[in-house]
Design a protein around this motif. Structure first.
Motif, mmCIF file in Angstrom:
data_model
loop_
_atom_site.group_PDB
_atom_site.id
_atom_site.type_symbol
_atom_site.label_atom_id
_atom_site.label_comp_id
_atom_site.label_asym_id
_atom_site.label_seq_id
_atom_site.Cartn_x
_atom_site.Cartn_y
_atom_site.Cartn_z
ATOM 1 N N LEU A 386 0.842 -1.189 0.000
ATOM 2 C CA LEU A 386 0.000 0.000 0.000
ATOM 3 C C LEU A 386 0.880 1.241 0.000
ATOM 4 N N ALA A 387 0.467 2.245 -0.787
ATOM 5 C CA ALA A 387 1.205 3.503 -0.866
ATOM 6 C C ALA A 387 0.213 4.653 -0.900
ATOM 7 N N VAL A 388 0.687 5.847 -0.567
ATOM 8 C CA VAL A 388 -0.111 7.059 -0.676
ATOM 9 C C VAL A 388 0.474 7.905 -1.794
ATOM 10 N N LEU A 389 -0.393 8.539 -2.557
ATOM 11 C CA LEU A 389 0.054 9.387 -3.655
ATOM 12 C C LEU A 389 0.323 10.785 -3.119
ATOM 13 N N ASP A 390 1.601 11.156 -3.048
ATOM 14 C CA ASP A 390 2.031 12.466 -2.551
ATOM 15 C C ASP A 390 2.703 13.238 -3.671
ATOM 16 N N ASP A 391 2.108 14.359 -4.057
ATOM 17 C CA ASP A 391 2.699 15.215 -5.096
ATOM 18 C C ASP A 391 3.058 14.416 -6.348
ATOM 19 N N GLY A 392 2.153 13.533 -6.747
ATOM 20 C CA GLY A 392 2.349 12.767 -7.963
ATOM 21 C C GLY A 392 3.261 11.568 -7.832
ATOM 22 N N GLN A 393 3.805 11.335 -6.639
ATOM 23 C CA GLN A 393 4.693 10.202 -6.413
ATOM 24 C C GLN A 393 4.103 9.280 -5.354
ATOM 25 N N LEU A 394 4.382 7.976 -5.478
ATOM 26 C CA LEU A 394 3.912 7.018 -4.491
ATOM 27 C C LEU A 394 4.892 6.950 -3.316
ATOM 28 N N ARG A 395 4.358 7.120 -2.122
ATOM 29 C CA ARG A 395 5.154 6.951 -0.900
ATOM 30 C C ARG A 395 4.712 5.644 -0.231
ATOM 31 N N LEU A 396 5.646 4.711 -0.117
ATOM 32 C CA LEU A 396 5.329 3.382 0.390
ATOM 33 C C LEU A 396 4.968 3.443 1.870
ATOM 34 N N LEU A 397 3.868 2.763 2.228
ATOM 35 C CA LEU A 397 3.409 2.731 3.612
ATOM 36 C C LEU A 397 3.587 1.369 4.259
ATOM 37 N N THR A 398 3.737 0.314 3.461
ATOM 38 C CA THR A 398 3.850 -1.046 3.997
ATOM 39 C C THR A 398 4.959 -1.801 3.272
ATOM 40 N N ASP A 399 5.312 -2.943 3.838
ATOM 41 C CA ASP A 399 6.275 -3.837 3.187
ATOM 42 C C ASP A 399 5.891 -5.274 3.536
ATOM 43 N N PHE A 400 4.798 -5.725 2.963
ATOM 44 C CA PHE A 400 4.270 -7.039 3.288
ATOM 45 C C PHE A 400 5.016 -8.174 2.580
ATOM 46 N N SER A 401 5.930 -7.863 1.678
ATOM 47 C CA SER A 401 6.706 -8.896 1.001
ATOM 48 C C SER A 401 8.141 -8.975 1.507
ATOM 49 N N ALA A 402 8.422 -8.331 2.640
ATOM 50 C CA ALA A 402 9.786 -8.339 3.172
ATOM 51 C C ALA A 402 10.264 -9.761 3.455
ATOM 52 N N ALA A 403 9.421 -10.580 4.078
ATOM 53 C CA ALA A 403 9.826 -11.946 4.409
ATOM 54 C C ALA A 403 10.082 -12.767 3.153
ATOM 55 N N LEU A 404 9.312 -12.530 2.106
ATOM 56 C CA LEU A 404 9.524 -13.252 0.848
ATOM 57 C C LEU A 404 10.900 -12.936 0.275
ATOM 58 N N ARG A 405 11.272 -11.664 0.307
ATOM 59 C CA ARG A 405 12.574 -11.285 -0.242
ATOM 60 C C ARG A 405 13.727 -11.803 0.612
ATOM 61 N N VAL A 406 13.501 -11.914 1.920
ATOM 62 C CA VAL A 406 14.551 -12.407 2.806
ATOM 63 C C VAL A 406 14.740 -13.913 2.642
ATOM 64 N N GLN A 407 13.645 -14.643 2.552
ATOM 65 C CA GLN A 407 13.715 -16.104 2.547
ATOM 66 C C GLN A 407 13.858 -16.715 1.153
ATOM 67 N N SER A 408 13.651 -15.933 0.113
ATOM 68 C CA SER A 408 13.827 -16.445 -1.243
ATOM 69 C C SER A 408 14.481 -15.369 -2.103
ATOM 70 N N ASP A 409 15.049 -15.787 -3.199
ATOM 71 C CA ASP A 409 15.688 -14.847 -4.111
ATOM 72 C C ASP A 409 14.663 -14.400 -5.158
ATOM 73 N N VAL A 410 14.084 -13.220 -4.942
ATOM 74 C CA VAL A 410 13.138 -12.673 -5.916
ATOM 75 C C VAL A 410 13.931 -12.079 -7.076
ATOM 76 N N ILE A 411 13.647 -12.551 -8.282
ATOM 77 C CA ILE A 411 14.385 -12.127 -9.474
ATOM 78 C C ILE A 411 13.562 -11.103 -10.234
ATOM 79 N N VAL A 412 14.132 -9.953 -10.494
ATOM 80 C CA VAL A 412 13.439 -8.900 -11.241
ATOM 81 C C VAL A 412 13.494 -9.241 -12.734
ATOM 82 N N PRO A 413 12.342 -9.318 -13.413
ATOM 83 C CA PRO A 413 12.334 -9.651 -14.839
ATOM 84 C C PRO A 413 13.010 -8.576 -15.682
ATOM 85 N N GLN A 414 13.574 -9.000 -16.786
ATOM 86 C CA GLN A 414 14.181 -8.085 -17.750
ATOM 87 C C GLN A 414 13.203 -7.872 -18.905
ATOM 88 N N GLU A 415 12.830 -6.630 -19.159
ATOM 89 C CA GLU A 415 11.874 -6.310 -20.216
ATOM 90 C C GLU A 415 12.552 -6.402 -21.583
#
Length: 683
Positions: A386-415
């Motif tokens: 979840l994020a709030v839109l501040d001055d046209g930019q998203l400001r992150l309010l939560t990090d519910f995927s933190a445990a996923l990134r810690v316990q597994s290697d999340v790979i960012v896709p290449q476009e």
């Protein structure tokens, strides 16, 4: 990512924003192996950076939060246990013990507040007498027979619909200070007349069709909703209706000069002057749905012509989970599919519009109140936040995927973008595993076909890349998000340009990246992806193995067995038998040489299980290495919302299949592949 990491995938609902704009509430749900179900609670998310999000309910599964307009109450849907039906609850906004508002036999599907915060309208399936547990000691196998006279009588994930249509109800929200009921005991019990613990609800609709998208008018006098008009069983047409909130006869609200269309949702503007609605055109036949983008329209509330606020050729504002949200007196907020992303748009009755959120993310919900715009989203590194839109930019309010990134290697896709054989650009992504390679390659094809792969974190690609496979995903012609012409390209020509595009994307990636092993290739897909996988291996024998999942494999038998069979194949392939045969995987199954695992769910009504059974049987008869993996109790949504145990087993079987034909260091052949068909050669 590994199959056992499924419980780390936290899904975040659309936000409920408190009217003062100080905070939001979202539901956070996840698969749970111990319960073999989806569990989750509501979280309070302050906008103040100095305050942290916190869990505020402790139900088995709490979802769909919505603040009352006066900010004093929070309504939500609660499931009490793995086999329980979802019911409507309400709690004081400041906290307290939730109170049940419904006890419906088949549960509650959706709800909305009235503007005065005194009433709630909700939809719920109303079972016919004697069915679905309404008669004691009469189970499903002992019910009376069903006499079917309509095309539209079943729906994947729901089952039969005519004997349990979704109806609309209104209830008065009780006072929070009301004394709770007690259960009489002793002598008092003799004179006790049973009374329900939930407030009475008034049923507003009764037709034997589903009634959806219910919401109050701005003044609370009426309820607007969407349903099929009488006599429309042979079309996909739905329209806007309204009914007095106190009960009465529903009346159709029809835009002047409107073409045949399927209305998906409706909301009246906050100033009461306008109706916003999302609809898709259906052509002259009323079933011409192919590549029809969903369009946001606006019409005067007292009648008149509707104006399209979004471009019907290039924009598609019906996204999974998306809905019309209101902003200001005459504004609406919607989501738009856009080239592998989902954008957030704001549109007004006067034609003003703004692109609020775009870029490499998938917006899944948004709401505005008290001057605050809250946005739920997914991107390459989060399953939901979840994020709030501040001055046209998203400001992150939560990090519910933190445990996923810690316990597994999340790979960012290449476009990536590669030209097809005719020069047409094919857009997609590579999810590349760790290490130098060479990596075996899995060409993964999405369903639809009028759907799209996106930049959002995709558990399938992460699991396969985590096992050492390079995963290629693209949006060939026929996909959504690239304009109507792109989607229409496969009408009457399924398995032609779309196959050309996915193979061109594969060849482009193999040429560009030496670390991809061109000699070890797999292909897989589900639904339409299963269709195109089957079509491809009937013509192209370069693949070491394939997985054909919940596929649309035989348009002839599909017509009589699928919930959408009475129109889908004819609209996409044409109505002549020669045309259908030329586009049918079953017509070309004798040409298949590629070992193929066929996966299907026994309760799938979208692509019925007979499709997979017949394809498997044909492969086996022809001596092609094959296996049929059947999941009991699951429907077409197994890979997305099946039980956690089945989702994990599905991944394990898929990895076992690939280890047999495309072993890697992270997914080696050996113990665990007993009973799988012999590998053979790559034909």
């Amino acid at each position: 990512m590994k199959p056992e990491h499924l419980p780390l995938l936290n899904s975040v609902s659309a936000p409920a924003v408190h009217p003062d704009g100080s905070r939001a509430v979202v539901s956070v749900t996840r698969p749970d192996f111990d319960a073999d179900a989806y569990v989750g609670q509501l979280w309070n998310v302050p906008l103040d950076p100095g305050q942290l999000p916190r869990r505020i309910t402790r139900g088995f599964k709490d979802s769909a939060p919505a603040f009352s307009p006066d900010g004093l109450a929070l309504a939500f849907v609660r499931v009490m246990g793995p086999s329980a039906k979802p019911q409507l609850f309400v709690v004081e906004a400041g906290g307290g013990e939730p109170r049940a508002l419904t006890d419906r036999t088949l549960g509650v599907e959706a709800f909305a507040w009235s503007s005065d915060s005194q009433r709630i309208v909700f939809s719920s399936r109303e079972p016919a007498a004697g069915r679905y547990g309404t008669r004691e000691n009469v189970d499903a196998g002992a019910e009376d027979p069903r006499l079917v006279t309509d095309y539209q009588y079943r729906l994947n994930g729901v089952g039969y619909t005519r004997d349990k249509p979704a109806q609309i109800f209104v209830l008065d929200v009780p006072e929070f200070g009301e004394e709770p009921r007690v259960v009489p005991r002793g002598r008092a019990q003799r004179d006790h007349r049973p009374a329900g613990d939930v407030p009475p609800a008034l049923q507003l609709t009764s037709a034997a069709t589903d009634h959806e998208s219910a919401g109050f008018s701005a003044d609370g006098a009426f309820v607007y909703f969407v349903t099929a008009p009488p006599g429309s069983d042979d079309t996909l047409e739905t329209g806007i209706y309204r009914v007095p909130a106190g009960g009465g006869e529903p009346l159709r609200v029809e835009p002047a000069g409107a073409p045949r269309q399927a209305v998906e949702s409706v909301r009246q503007s906050r100033d009461g002057k306008w109706l916003f609605f999302i609809a898709r055109g259906l052509g002259e036949t009323g079933t011409d749905f192919v590549a029809r983008n969903a369009v946001l329209h606006c019409m005067p509330a007292d009648g008149g012509r509707a104006a399209a606020l979004t471009d019907p050729e290039m924009m598609d504002v019906a996204c999974p989970g998306g809905r019309i949200e209101l902003r200001g007196p005459a504004g609406a907020i919607v989501l738009n599919n856009a080239q592998g992303t989902v954008e957030l748009l704001e549109l007004h009755a006067d034609g003003d519009h703004a692109l609020l959120v775009h870029g490499d993310r998938v917006v899944t919900g948004a709401a505005w109140a008290g001057g605050a715009m809250l946005v739920s989203f997914s991107d390459p590194s989060t399953a939901g936040d979840l994020a709030v839109l501040d001055d046209g930019q998203l400001r992150l309010l939560t990090d519910f995927s933190a445990a996923l990134r810690v316990q597994s290697d999340v790979i960012v896709p290449q476009e990536l973008t590669f030209p097809s054989a005719d020069g047409y650009p094919v857009h997609g992504w590579l999810v590349r595993p760790a290490g130098k390679g060479p990596h075996p390659v899995l060409l993964s094809i999405h369903g639809g076909p009028f759907a799209q792969y996106t930049v959002a974190l995709h558990d399938e690609a992460q699991v396969y890349a985590g096992a050492g496979y390079a995963v290629l995903m693209c949006n060939p012609r026929g996909s959504a998000g690239y304009g109507r012409e792109h989607g229409l390209a496969v009408k009457g020509a399924m398995g032609t340009l779309d196959m050309q595009d996915v193979l061109a994307f594969l060849e482009g990636a193999l040429d560009k990246f030496p670390a991809l092993d061109a000699g070890r290739l797999g292909i897989m897909g589900g639904s339409y992806g299963g269709y195109l996988t089957a079509q491809t291996i009937g013509r192209d024998h370069r693949f070491s193995a394939a997985i054909v999942e919940r596929g649309f494999l035989d348009p002839v038998s599909f017509e009589g067995s699928a919930d959408i069979g009475w129109y889908f194949g004819a609209e996409y392939m044409g109505r002549s038998r020669p045309a259908m045969a030329s586009q049918s995987p079953m017509e070309h199954v004798d040409e298949v040489r590629t070992p193929a695992l066929v996966i299907h769910s026994e309760d799938d009504l979208r692509c019925p299980v007979e499709q997979g059974q017949r394809y498997f049987t044909a492969l086996k008869r022809n001596g092609v290495p094959t296996a049929l993996l059947l999941f009991p109790g699951e429907d077409h949504e197994l890979s997305r919302s099946g039980t956690p145990h089945h989702r994990r087993l599905r991944f394990e079987h898929i990895l076992r299949w690939w280890s047999r034909f495309l072993p890697t260091a992270g997914n080696p052949a050996g113990p665990g592949t007993e009973g799988m068909p012999d590998g053979g050669t790559r034909g």
